[in-house]
Design an enzyme around this catalytic site. Structure first.
Site, PDB file in Angstrom:
ATOM      1  N   ASP A  41       0.823  -1.217   0.000  1.00  0.00           N
ATOM      2  CA  ASP A  41       0.000   0.000   0.000  1.00  0.00           C
ATOM      3  C   ASP A  41       0.856   1.266   0.000  1.00  0.00           C
ATOM      4  OD1 ASP A  41      -2.088  -1.749   0.222  1.00  0.00           O
ATOM      5  OD2 ASP A  41      -2.893  -0.930   2.084  1.00  0.00           O
ATOM      6  N   HIS A 196       3.868  -2.336   3.198  1.00  0.00           N
ATOM      7  CA  HIS A 196       3.837  -0.965   2.698  1.00  0.00           C
ATOM      8  C   HIS A 196       5.091  -0.621   1.908  1.00  0.00           C
ATOM      9  CE1 HIS A 196       0.828  -0.916   5.932  1.00  0.00           C
ATOM     10  NE2 HIS A 196       0.265   0.075   5.274  1.00  0.00           N
TER      11      HIS A 196
END
Length: 242
Positions: A41, A196
């Site tokens: 993400d 991430h």
């Protein structure tokens, strides 16, 4: 009769072993317990390049959920993600909880905006989305209905690496992530792993992929045609998410 049956079984076994992977992979369900979806993400960022290097090293394809405000200045990073065969999804424009979830319309509008930016930059259109902070508890039924009406396919995760808060404890990050994947396999479900786009995650990603490959997990990506098409995870309400 028995000899004929044995001969047929041996022939079928020989043919199945001789078939190329592309001919047999259709028989594998995408929610199979051996499947692992590595997802990232908040990119694209310069740090994304480190993750791409690790994925290339291990010949693993992943899914990157793109943040609209990060595209400008990182167009080449986004193009490399696609050029190297990874999948992309939409992760809102702002990642601002209040702005995004204000109304069902505001949520859909942000996803359409980032979808358009990605298409303008790469020529690729995707309907796969991941909302900021996950679907619980902010994605109400009106929010979900609005997303479905707009044609979006929402994916949460069921393995949180917590890499965003374990930057100084990579061993815990690695061990906990692998254990969660193993626990999903024991429960007969695939793993959707959340990480991430940050530099501190690259070394841990290398370790995680090395160990999961040894255990013969199958890595794949999330696309518009990936069953179950929408994946909503139901967390304990006390679970921290980012």
């Amino acid at each position: 009769m028995r000899k004929w049956l044995v001969s047929c079984l041996l022939l079928c076994l020989f043919v199945s072993l001789a078939l190329p992977a592309s001919a047999t992979e259709k028989a594998i369900r995408h929610d199979d317990k051996q499947f692992v979806y590595m997802t990232f993400d908040d990119g694209p960022r310069p740090e994304t390049l480190l993750l791409l290097d690790v994925l290339k090293k291990h010949q693993v394809k992943a899914t990157f959920f793109i943040l609209g405000k990060q595209i400008k200045g990182n167009e080449d990073v986004l193009k490399r993600i696609i050029a190297e065969g990874h999948a992309i999804g939409l992760h809102s424009m702002t990642h601002d909880k209040k702005a995004f979830f204000k109304t069902p319309k505001s949520a859909v509008t942000e996803m359409k905006h980032v979808q358009q930016l990605i298409f303008q930059t790469t020529g690729v259109k995707t309907n796969v989305i991941r909302v900021p902070y996950g679907s619980v508890p902010h994605m109400t039924k009106p929010h979900r209905d609005a997303m479905a009406k707009a044609g979006f396919l929402m994916w949460d995760w069921n393995v949180d690496s917590l890499d965003w808060k374990r930057k100084d404890d990579p061993r815990l990050l690695q061990f906990d992530t692998i254990q969660k994947v193993r626990a999903n396999r024991a429960r007969q479900v695939a793993s959707v792993v959340l990480m991430h786009d940050q530099s501190t995650s690259a070394a841990s990603l290398d370790y995680i992929l090395r160990h999961l490959k040894r255990e013969q997990y199958v890595f794949t990506t999330i696309t518009d045609t990936t069953p179950p098409y929408n994946f909503y995870n139901k967390w304990n309400t006390n679970t921290s998410r980012k």
